[in-house]
Design a protein around this motif. Structure first.
Motif, PDB file in Angstrom:
ATOM      1  N   VAL A  74     -40.287 -24.401  35.065  1.00  0.00           N
ATOM      2  CA  VAL A  74     -40.405 -23.150  35.965  1.00  0.00           C
ATOM      3  C   VAL A  74     -40.386 -23.403  36.624  1.00  0.00           C
ATOM      4  O   VAL A  74     -39.294 -22.214  37.475  1.00  0.00           O
ATOM      5  CB  VAL A  74     -42.154 -21.796  35.642  1.00  0.00           C
ATOM      6  CG1 VAL A  74     -41.388 -20.939  36.216  1.00  0.00           C
ATOM      7  CG2 VAL A  74     -41.239 -21.633  33.870  1.00  0.00           C
ATOM      8  N   LEU A  75     -40.911 -23.568  37.567  1.00  0.00           N
ATOM      9  CA  LEU A  75     -40.633 -23.423  39.199  1.00  0.00           C
ATOM     10  C   LEU A  75     -39.524 -23.553  39.633  1.00  0.00           C
ATOM     11  O   LEU A  75     -38.777 -24.410  40.296  1.00  0.00           O
ATOM     12  CB  LEU A  75     -42.472 -24.631  39.806  1.00  0.00           C
ATOM     13  CG  LEU A  75     -42.783 -24.055  39.575  1.00  0.00           C
ATOM     14  CD1 LEU A  75     -44.365 -25.401  39.721  1.00  0.00           C
ATOM     15  CD2 LEU A  75     -43.885 -22.741  40.653  1.00  0.00           C
ATOM     16  N   ASN A  76     -38.997 -25.295  38.701  1.00  0.00           N
ATOM     17  CA  ASN A  76     -37.618 -25.901  38.769  1.00  0.00           C
ATOM     18  C   ASN A  76     -36.783 -25.394  38.620  1.00  0.00           C
ATOM     19  O   ASN A  76     -35.482 -24.715  39.424  1.00  0.00           O
ATOM     20  CB  ASN A  76     -37.020 -27.209  38.188  1.00  0.00           C
ATOM     21  CG  ASN A  76     -37.767 -28.585  39.356  1.00  0.00           C
ATOM     22  OD1 ASN A  76     -38.533 -28.123  40.589  1.00  0.00           O
ATOM     23  ND2 ASN A  76     -38.286 -29.592  38.626  1.00  0.00           N
ATOM     24  N   THR A  77     -36.497 -23.803  37.548  1.00  0.00           N
ATOM     25  CA  THR A  77     -35.796 -23.000  37.005  1.00  0.00           C
ATOM     26  C   THR A  77     -35.824 -22.434  38.214  1.00  0.00           C
ATOM     27  O   THR A  77     -34.318 -21.886  39.168  1.00  0.00           O
ATOM     28  CB  THR A  77     -36.067 -22.909  35.590  1.00  0.00           C
ATOM     29  OG1 THR A  77     -36.563 -23.625  34.954  1.00  0.00           O
ATOM     30  CG2 THR A  77     -34.876 -21.768  36.012  1.00  0.00           C
ATOM     31  N   LEU A  78     -36.480 -21.818  39.168  1.00  0.00           N
ATOM     32  CA  LEU A  78     -36.570 -21.017  39.986  1.00  0.00           C
ATOM     33  C   LEU A  78     -35.966 -21.502  41.168  1.00  0.00           C
ATOM     34  O   LEU A  78     -35.356 -20.631  41.756  1.00  0.00           O
ATOM     35  CB  LEU A  78     -38.120 -20.137  40.353  1.00  0.00           C
ATOM     36  CG  LEU A  78     -38.994 -19.000  39.321  1.00  0.00           C
ATOM     37  CD1 LEU A  78     -40.276 -19.338  39.301  1.00  0.00           C
ATOM     38  CD2 LEU A  78     -38.586 -18.094  38.769  1.00  0.00           C
ATOM     39  N   ALA A  79     -36.351 -22.216  41.538  1.00  0.00           N
ATOM     40  CA  ALA A  79     -36.422 -23.238  42.834  1.00  0.00           C
ATOM     41  C   ALA A  79     -34.578 -22.883  42.505  1.00  0.00           C
ATOM     42  O   ALA A  79     -33.766 -23.291  43.866  1.00  0.00           O
ATOM     43  CB  ALA A  79     -36.337 -24.817  43.058  1.00  0.00           C
ATOM     44  N   VAL A  80     -33.790 -23.571  41.438  1.00  0.00           N
ATOM     45  CA  VAL A  80     -32.411 -24.034  40.966  1.00  0.00           C
ATOM     46  C   VAL A  80     -31.803 -22.082  40.962  1.00  0.00           C
ATOM     47  O   VAL A  80     -30.593 -22.500  41.587  1.00  0.00           O
ATOM     48  CB  VAL A  80     -32.441 -24.519  39.577  1.00  0.00           C
ATOM     49  CG1 VAL A  80     -30.421 -24.112  39.415  1.00  0.00           C
ATOM     50  CG2 VAL A  80     -32.301 -26.252  40.228  1.00  0.00           C
ATOM     51  N   VAL A  81     -32.102 -21.302  40.846  1.00  0.00           N
ATOM     52  CA  VAL A  81     -31.693 -19.534  40.683  1.00  0.00           C
ATOM     53  C   VAL A  81     -31.494 -19.051  42.153  1.00  0.00           C
ATOM     54  O   VAL A  81     -29.935 -19.143  42.829  1.00  0.00           O
ATOM     55  CB  VAL A  81     -32.237 -18.884  39.913  1.00  0.00           C
ATOM     56  CG1 VAL A  81     -31.901 -17.578  39.985  1.00  0.00           C
ATOM     57  CG2 VAL A  81     -32.212 -19.252  38.695  1.00  0.00           C
ATOM     58  N   PHE A  82     -32.587 -19.061  43.119  1.00  0.00           N
ATOM     59  CA  PHE A  82     -32.568 -19.348  44.012  1.00  0.00           C
ATOM     60  C   PHE A  82     -31.464 -20.341  45.420  1.00  0.00           C
ATOM     61  O   PHE A  82     -30.813 -19.276  45.910  1.00  0.00           O
ATOM     62  CB  PHE A  82     -33.951 -19.404  44.882  1.00  0.00           C
ATOM     63  CG  PHE A  82     -34.411 -18.772  46.145  1.00  0.00           C
ATOM     64  CD1 PHE A  82     -33.749 -17.519  46.942  1.00  0.00           C
ATOM     65  CD2 PHE A  82     -34.583 -19.777  47.305  1.00  0.00           C
ATOM     66  CE1 PHE A  82     -34.136 -16.969  47.539  1.00  0.00           C
ATOM     67  CE2 PHE A  82     -34.527 -18.997  48.133  1.00  0.00           C
ATOM     68  CZ  PHE A  82     -34.226 -17.808  48.863  1.00  0.00           C
ATOM     69  N   GLY A  83     -32.065 -21.785  44.803  1.00  0.00           N
ATOM     70  CA  GLY A  83     -30.265 -22.686  45.345  1.00  0.00           C
ATOM     71  C   GLY A  83     -29.200 -21.440  45.030  1.00  0.00           C
ATOM     72  O   GLY A  83     -28.489 -21.350  46.239  1.00  0.00           O
ATOM     73  N   VAL A  84     -28.642 -21.002  44.194  1.00  0.00           N
ATOM     74  CA  VAL A  84     -27.460 -20.961  43.265  1.00  0.00           C
ATOM     75  C   VAL A  84     -27.527 -19.579  44.472  1.00  0.00           C
ATOM     76  O   VAL A  84     -26.270 -19.137  44.752  1.00  0.00           O
ATOM     77  CB  VAL A  84     -27.108 -21.000  42.207  1.00  0.00           C
ATOM     78  CG1 VAL A  84     -25.557 -20.330  41.808  1.00  0.00           C
ATOM     79  CG2 VAL A  84     -26.759 -22.423  41.741  1.00  0.00           C
TER      80      VAL A  84
END
Length: 213
Positions: free
Chosen positions: A67-77
């Protein structure tokens, strides 16, 4: 119309060949694993696994990291799509340089505080809640944001999630007795050097994007 519909998927998967994708995943794995050895997420897993069956702890950790990495990736994109490439590169370079200097200045395990276990109906949800709170906005999540803004997001997500799962499994299976034999200060130094190296790469990419090299 079809290309427009598939654009978000293409963005998340990232363009490039298999070698580039694999290299990004490997870089993410090495960076996050080096940063997380002896860090608080590993200590949480150690503490909980010493009191409960290890499998629910491991599954709760995996769910939290996913969950945390998904949020981070979406924010990075999102950052990469909103800001010019040279601005993104500059931000990434500053973040990595800050992480690197902090790691190089580490003298002991500052996260080795007493961990109080939460009450709940299941250790899975206890682990999930503890790690989500402990890791939200942590340096590793910010590193995932930075990496996914300049590299294939899916590869970054995979490398980071596998790295966090591996360090958690090490904490659950090996425990304190093994980690006490590993000089954590040395691992922090290696992590800091790795961050600084990536900061230089990001700085060069920012310069190249700004000057059109």
């Amino acid at each position: 119309m079809e290309e427009s519909f598939l654009q978000p998927v293409t963005t998340l998967l990232g363009a490039g060949d298999v070698f580039e994708w694999s290299a990004t995943a490997a870089t993410s794995f090495a960076l996050i694993a080096a940063a997380e050895i002896g860090d608080k997420s590993q200590l949480v897993c150690m503490t909980l696994a010493s009191r409960h069956r290890p499998m629910p702890v491991m599954l709760g950790a995996l769910a939290a990291f996913a969950v945390l990495n998904t949020l981070a990736v979406v924010f990075g994109v999102a950052i990469a799509s909103w800001l010019p490439a040279y601005v993104v590169g500059t931000i990434v370079a500053i973040l990595f340089a800050t992480f690197g200097v902090h790691a190089l200045r580490t003298t002991d395990d500052g996260d080795d505080e007493e961990l109080v276990e939460k009450s709940g109906h299941g250790i899975f949800f206890t682990t999930f809640a503890l790690l989500t709170v402990a890791e939200f906005g942590d340096k590793t999540q910010l590193a995932v944001v930075a990496l996914s803004s300049t590299h294939a997001p899916a590869a970054v997500w995979l490398g980071a999630t596998v790295a966090l799962a591996a360090t958690s499994a090490l904490g659950i299976l090996a425990g304190r007795t093994i980690l006490q034999r590993i000089p954590l200060v040395l691992l922090h130094r290696l992590s800091g050097a790795f961050f600084l190296l990536l900061a230089l790469v990001a700085a060069w990419q920012a310069y190249a994007a700004y000057s059109g090299v």
